[in-house]
Design an enzyme around this catalytic site. Sequence first.
Site, PDB file in Angstrom:
ATOM      1  N   GLY A   1       0.750  -1.185  -0.250  1.00  0.00           N
ATOM      2  CA  GLY A   1       0.045   0.044  -0.116  1.00  0.00           C
ATOM      3  C   GLY A   1       0.820   1.351  -0.012  1.00  0.00           C
TER       4      GLY A   1
ATOM      5  N   THR B   1       8.371   5.877  -1.871  1.00  0.00           N
ATOM      6  CA  THR B   1       9.154   6.393  -0.775  1.00  0.00           C
ATOM      7  C   THR B   1      10.746   5.725  -1.392  1.00  0.00           C
ATOM      8  OG1 THR B   1       9.673   6.382   1.434  1.00  0.00           O
ATOM      9  CG2 THR B   1       9.277   4.197   0.618  1.00  0.00           C
TER      10      THR B   1
ATOM     11  N   SER C   1       8.168   5.608   7.588  1.00  0.00           N
ATOM     12  CA  SER C   1       7.112   5.467   6.916  1.00  0.00           C
ATOM     13  C   SER C   1       6.630   4.140   6.911  1.00  0.00           C
ATOM     14  CB  SER C   1       7.729   5.620   5.396  1.00  0.00           C
ATOM     15  OG  SER C   1       8.101   6.961   5.100  1.00  0.00           O
TER      16      SER C   1
ATOM     17  N   CYS D   1       5.802   9.867  -0.180  1.00  0.00           N
ATOM     18  CA  CYS D   1       4.256   9.418   0.335  1.00  0.00           C
ATOM     19  C   CYS D   1       3.286  10.096  -0.464  1.00  0.00           C
ATOM     20  CB  CYS D   1       4.332   9.319   1.703  1.00  0.00           C
ATOM     21  SG  CYS D   1       5.438   8.102   2.733  1.00  0.00           S
TER      22      CYS D   1
END
Length: 227
Positions: A83, A87, A149, A180
């Site tokens: 998901g 990054t 993250s 992100c």
Amino acid sequence: MSQLFYKGEALLLPQTLHIRHLGQQDYQTVWHAMQAYTDNRGADSQDELWIVEHTPVFTQGQAGKSEHILNPGDIPVIQVDRGGQVTYHGPGQLVAYPLIDIKRAKLGVRQLVNHIEQSIIDMLSPYDIKAYAKTDAPGVYVDERKIASLGLRIRKGCSFHGLALNVDMDLAPFRRINPCGYAGLEMVQSKALNGPQSVVEAGDKLIDTFTKTLGYQEVIHHQGLAE
């Protein structure tokens, strides 16, 4: 999750978490290994936490948009099945992949995300780093700067992919993307905040808080991927 019965009452067996220390690895090797581990899991498969540093790479999640990759230059971009959006991973960043049977543990996906975020917050707290999570933007933040993250995938009721904590790394590649999916999002790392100074130190602290947060009773350490 297996049970014993004592005088008619169900007793939970102590849970074991297997920690795999992978050192520095290229992204695709580890990605394919965790896919294979998840696909081959059975009802009695052990939960694992993989600790790794990656060679430089941008990974684009399933929600990713190409316009958020601004100028990758010589750093490869890999489309992956987690998901989230784009990054960066590189040396000096702690990456941890929880391979957890969440169906067996009766954990929802949101609960798992909350547990992961809380584990990071708890590991930074003794360093007097006031980290926090956001309900609308997964990850962990310090003064509106992102220090960790998150991006997960659930398959067969089991999690893979995971978290990336900035420790002691070159943050410049984050400026080649909208991290992100957020333009201008500033990143920060633990070393600059007088937190963990190395990936090894950060990994040890995270293992401790993660196992406590998830309620594991025993930890077994391994070097490298399983044969």
